[in-house]
Design a protein around this motif. Structure first.
Motif, PDB file in Angstrom:
ATOM      1  N   SER A  86       0.787  -0.929  -0.090  1.00 47.66           N
ATOM      2  CA  SER A  86      -0.021   0.092  -0.141  1.00 47.66           C
ATOM      3  C   SER A  86       0.524   1.060   0.215  1.00 47.66           C
ATOM      4  O   SER A  86       1.590   1.387   0.679  1.00 47.66           O
ATOM      5  CB  SER A  86      -0.700   0.174   1.000  1.00 47.66           C
ATOM      6  N   LEU A  87       0.855   1.917  -0.879  1.00 51.15           N
ATOM      7  CA  LEU A  87       1.633   3.371  -1.114  1.00 51.15           C
ATOM      8  C   LEU A  87       0.212   4.798  -1.164  1.00 51.15           C
ATOM      9  O   LEU A  87      -0.060   4.258  -2.394  1.00 51.15           O
ATOM     10  CB  LEU A  87       2.315   3.397  -2.234  1.00 51.15           C
ATOM     11  N   TYR A  88      -0.273   5.149  -0.657  1.00 52.18           N
ATOM     12  CA  TYR A  88      -1.329   6.553  -0.930  1.00 52.18           C
ATOM     13  C   TYR A  88      -0.074   7.643  -0.954  1.00 52.18           C
ATOM     14  O   TYR A  88       1.164   7.964  -0.517  1.00 52.18           O
ATOM     15  CB  TYR A  88      -1.430   6.455   1.112  1.00 52.18           C
ATOM     16  N   THR A  89      -0.728   8.511  -2.165  1.00 46.79           N
ATOM     17  CA  THR A  89      -0.344   9.289  -3.005  1.00 46.79           C
ATOM     18  C   THR A  89      -1.167  10.970  -2.675  1.00 46.79           C
ATOM     19  O   THR A  89      -2.345  10.248  -3.247  1.00 46.79           O
ATOM     20  CB  THR A  89      -0.100   9.141  -4.317  1.00 46.79           C
ATOM     21  N   HIS A 135       3.496   5.213   3.496  1.00 45.01           N
ATOM     22  CA  HIS A 135       3.035   3.773   3.529  1.00 45.01           C
ATOM     23  C   HIS A 135       3.233   3.097   4.960  1.00 45.01           C
ATOM     24  O   HIS A 135       4.077   3.226   5.803  1.00 45.01           O
ATOM     25  CB  HIS A 135       4.879   3.214   3.567  1.00 45.01           C
ATOM     26  N   PRO A 136       1.776   2.764   4.931  1.00 43.07           N
ATOM     27  CA  PRO A 136       0.971   2.647   6.312  1.00 43.07           C
ATOM     28  C   PRO A 136       2.068   1.446   6.769  1.00 43.07           C
ATOM     29  O   PRO A 136       2.332   0.303   6.355  1.00 43.07           O
ATOM     30  CB  PRO A 136      -0.294   2.461   6.468  1.00 43.07           C
ATOM     31  N   TRP A 195      -4.496   7.697   7.625  1.00 40.94           N
ATOM     32  CA  TRP A 195      -4.003   8.143   6.484  1.00 40.94           C
ATOM     33  C   TRP A 195      -5.244   8.803   6.116  1.00 40.94           C
ATOM     34  O   TRP A 195      -5.594   9.953   5.680  1.00 40.94           O
ATOM     35  CB  TRP A 195      -3.673   7.959   6.048  1.00 40.94           C
ATOM     36  N   TRP A 196      -6.690   7.142   6.421  1.00 45.86           N
ATOM     37  CA  TRP A 196      -7.593   8.003   6.025  1.00 45.86           C
ATOM     38  C   TRP A 196      -8.166   9.125   7.357  1.00 45.86           C
ATOM     39  O   TRP A 196      -9.356   9.781   6.624  1.00 45.86           O
ATOM     40  CB  TRP A 196      -8.710   6.966   6.104  1.00 45.86           C
ATOM     41  N   GLY A 197      -7.912   9.272   8.185  1.00 45.90           N
ATOM     42  CA  GLY A 197      -7.943  10.231   8.972  1.00 45.90           C
ATOM     43  C   GLY A 197      -7.851  11.688   8.756  1.00 45.90           C
ATOM     44  O   GLY A 197      -8.730  12.378   9.554  1.00 45.90           O
ATOM     45  N   VAL A 198      -6.298  11.420   8.274  1.00 43.07           N
ATOM     46  CA  VAL A 198      -6.179  13.285   8.073  1.00 43.07           C
ATOM     47  C   VAL A 198      -6.236  13.143   6.820  1.00 43.07           C
ATOM     48  O   VAL A 198      -6.588  15.043   5.995  1.00 43.07           O
ATOM     49  CB  VAL A 198      -4.584  13.128   8.498  1.00 43.07           C
TER      50      VAL A 198
END
Length: 560
Positions: free
Chosen positions: A400-403, A517-518, A527-530
Motif C-alpha cells: 500500500s502506498l497512498y499518494t 506507506h502505512p 491516512w484516512w483520518g487526515v
C-alpha cells in the motif's frame, strides 16, 4: 543497527568549519588540495619543523597519515573531517548512508565507504590501509538495549583495528565525576566509560578524550543553553543548575582530536579535557545572557524536578527533543571537572591559551547569527526515525502506498520557484495553515518526537542529510527536485517531494507529491483520518509556494 554520527549528548563536538583566523586553523598558502587522491597535501611534505619532527600529517615514509572517521554524517564527524584534511591527513569516512556526505564542501577530498560499526565485514574493509581510527558514534537515544549495542560495536571496532594493524584509536567519551561509583552514573555516561575501557584493552594504542559540556554553534548542549536562556527571562530550574561543570570550546576539542593522531605509540590512556572556566550551569546561563546582550536572568533552583521531568521541560522549551535532553540532563547531576590536564604534554595549548567560556559563547553566537553553522546536533540520523528510501523499486508494487499529487503552472522563472522551494521550513514556514503545522509539531513533541523546532542548518541552502523541522532531506537535485523524509512519529513512512519543471509550452510547473506507506491497521486509519485536511494543507501549500515565487520573480517572468 547503530546509527553512525549520532547526536553527541555532552559534547556537541568538533570545530567550527570555515573558520575565521580568530577561531582556528585556516589552510595556509603552501597547502594544495589534491582532489583526485582524496586528500590535502602540503606543498613541501618533506619539510621538517624546527623541533626535528616531520611536517604535520606525514608519516615517517613521507606519505599522508591515513585516518578512518566514523560518524562523518553527524555533528562531530562532519567538522572533524575537514580539519584532518587541512592538517595534511588522508581521510576515509565510514557511514551507513555515504550519500549524505556528497554535498559537504569537503566531499571531493575524502573517501566515503558504506558500512556500520556493528558489522564486522564492513568495519574490516574500511580499516584496510588505515593508520588512525576515530570512533565518534554511540547509540544515544536508541532505546532499551543501547548499552549492549555500544558494547558490541566497540568490541568489533577494537578487534578489527588490531587485526588491520591500526596504529591508534581516538575516542571521545564523556567526563565522569571523580569519587562517584560507576553504577551511580547515568546509563549513557556509564556506557561511554565502558566503551573507553574496551578500546584501552583492545591491544591498539588508544586515546580516550573525556569532555563535559562543549560550547559550539549547533551542538545539542549549546542549543539547550541558548534556548533556555533566551526564551525564559525568569525560570524555576532543577537543582542540577548548581552543579559545577568545566565546559570546553569546540575549537579546542577539535585541536585535541587532530593532535591525538600523532601521540607516541606507548600512550594508551584517558585524558580529561576542558576549558579554563569552571562554572555552574546557572552561571553559564547568566554569562550567556551577558554575552548575548540580554537582561539579567532570574533563576530559582528547586529540588522537585526529576531528570525525567527536566528533560520534558527542556524538550518543550528548546529544539532538543526529550529523548536527547534526558541523557544530557542526567549527566549534569554530578560535578564534572577535569582531574588532570596531561594532554597538554603531547598537544600543547595555542599561544593564546584555550578559549574562555565567554569567547566560546561569542564565537558560537556569531556563527548562528551569520547563518554559518557547518553541522548541527540534528545532522545525525534521529533515533528510531525511518530511514527507508522512497519506495520506487518493484518490491513495493504489491504494497500500500497512498499518494497525494498536485501541480500548478507558475508565472515565474524556474529559478525563482526553486529559491522558494529550497527555502521552505524553518523561519520561512511551510506556506500552508501555520496553526495546523504548529499543532502537528506540538503533538509530535508530546509523544517524544522531534517536533518542528529543529529548524534549518542554513536559511537558504539545503544539502542531503540536513534536518528540516520534522523532515530530513533525502534527495536534492539543485534547481529541480527536493525530496523530504518524515521523522515525526507516524504509523508508517512518509515523504514529501517537490519538483520544479517546464511543460511542453515552456511554462514553469510546480509538482508536489506526498506519499505514505502505512504500517498495519493504524497506518491505514491515520491516512484516512487526515485525508480530509489534505486539500487545505497540501493544496494551500501549492498555491502559496506559487504565489511566493511569482511575487519574487522579475517582471519579464510574469508574461506567461
Amino acid at each position: 543497527m547503530l546509527a553512525l554520527g549520532p547526536k553527541h549528548d555532552l559534547r556537541g563536538t568538533a570545530a567550527e568549519q570555515r573558520q575565521s583566523p580568530s577561531e582556528g586553523h585556516v589552510p595556509g598558502r603552501n597547502e594544495s588540495h589534491d582532489v583526485s587522491r582524496g586528500q590535502v597535501r602540503r606543498a613541501s611534505p618533506d619539510k621538517v619543523h624546527s623541533t626535528g619532527m616531520r611536517a604535520i600529517g606525514m608519516t615517517d615514509d613521507d606519505r599522508p597519515l591515513r585516518c578512518l572517521v566514523t560518524g562523518a554524517t553527524g555533528y562531530l564527524g562532519g567538522r572533524l573531517v575537514p580539519e584532518l584534511l587541512a592538517a595534511g591527513y588522508s581521510v576515509r569516512c565510514l557511514a551507513r548512508s555515504p550519500g549524505k556526505l556528497r554535498d559537504h564542501p569537503w566531499a571531493g577530498q575524502a573517501e566515503a565507504v558504506r558500512g556500520d560499526v556493528t558489522d564486522e565485514q564492513s568495519v574490516r574493509a574500511a580499516m584496510e590501509g588505515m593508520d588512525v581510527a576515530y570512533y565518534l558514534v554511540h547509540a544515544l537515544g536508541t532505546g532499551r538495549g543501547f548499552e549492549e549495542t555500544d558494547r558490541r560495536a566497540a568490541r568489533i571496532f577494537g578487534e578489527q583495528a588490531r587485526a588491520a594493524g591500526i596504529r591508534r584509536i581516538v575516542y571521545l567519551g564523556g567526563l565522569t565525576p571523580s569519587g562517584v561509583p560507576e553504577y551511580a552514573l547515568s546509563p549513557h555516561l556509564r556506557s561511554r566509560a565502558e566503551v573507553g575501557r574496551i578500546f584501552l584493552a583492545s591491544g591498539v594504542p588508544t586515546a580516550v578524550l573525556r569532555a563535559a559540556v562543549i560550547i559550539g554553534s549547533g551542538s545539542a548542549s549549546f542549543e539547550m543553553l541558548r534556548h533556555l536562556t533566551e526564551r525564559l527571562p525568569a525560570m524555576v530550574t532543577p537543582s542540577w543548575v548548581r552543579t559545577r561543570i568545566q565546559p570546553i570550546a569546540v575549537r579546542d576539542v577539535l585541536r585535541l582530536l587532530v593532535g591525538s593522531a600523532r601521540l607516541p605509540h606507548d600512550v594508551n590512556r584517558t585524558f580529561d579535557i576542558g576549558g579554563p572556566d569552571i562554572v555552574t550551569y546557572q552561571e553559564m546561563m547568566r554569562r550567556y545572557a551577558a554575552v548575548a546582550g540580554l537582561r539579567k536572568r532570574v533563576i530559582v533552583p528547586v529540588p522537585l524536578l526529576t531528570p525525567r521531568l527536566s528533560s520534558l521541560w527542556v524538550g518543550l522549551v528548546t529544539p532538543v527533543p526529550g529523548a536527547l535532553a534526558r541523557p544530557l540532563v542526567e549527566s549534569l547531576k554530578h560535578e564534572v571537572v577535569c582531574a588532570e590536564r596531561d594532554i597538554v604534554r603531547y598537544v600543547p595549548d595555542p599561544p593564546e591559551g584555550p578559549l574562555t567560556l565567554d569567547r566560546a559563547i561569542g564565537l558560537a553566537l556569531r556563527r548562528v547569527q551569520d547563518a554559518d553553522v557547518a553541522t548541527r546536533w540534528s545532522s545525525a540520523a534521529t533515533p528510531r526515525a525511518p530511514s527507508d528510501p522512497l519506495p520506487t523499486d518493484p518490491d513495493w508494487a504489491g504494497g500500500s502506498l497512498y499518494t497525494d499529487h498536485r501541480e500548478r503552472t507558475v508565472a515565474a522563472s524556474p529559478q525563482a520557484l526553486w529559491r522558494v522551494v529550497e527555502g521552505i521550513g524553518g523561519t520561512n514556514g511551510w506556506y500552508s495553515s501555520p496553526p495546523a503545522w504548529f499543532l502537528r509539531g506540538w503533538l509530535d513533541t508530546l509523544v517524544g518526537g522531534v517536533g518542528l523546532r529543529r529548524g534549518r542548518r542554513d536559511a537558504t541552502r539545503l544539502r542531503v542529510g540536513d534536518s528540516l523541522d520534522f523532515w530530513r532531506v533525502e534527495e536534492i537535485e539543485p534547481g529541480r527536485l527536493l525530496r523530504l523524509r518524515a521523522e515525526m512519529r507516524l504509523p508508517g513512512l512518509a515523504w514529501l517531494e517537490m519538483t520544479v519543471d517546464r511543460d511542453p509550452q515552456g511554462r514553469t510547473v510546480y509538482r508536489q507529491r506526498a506519499l505514505f506507506h502505512p504500517h498495519g491497521l493504524a497506518g491505514h486509519a491515520y491516512w484516512w483520518g487526515v485525508a480530509p485536511f489534505h486539500a487545505a494543507v497540501f493544496g494551500g501549500m501549492v498555491r502559496n509556494i506559487a504565489t511566493a515565487a511569482e511575487s519574487a520573480a522579475p517582471e519579464p517572468a510574469r508574461t506567461h
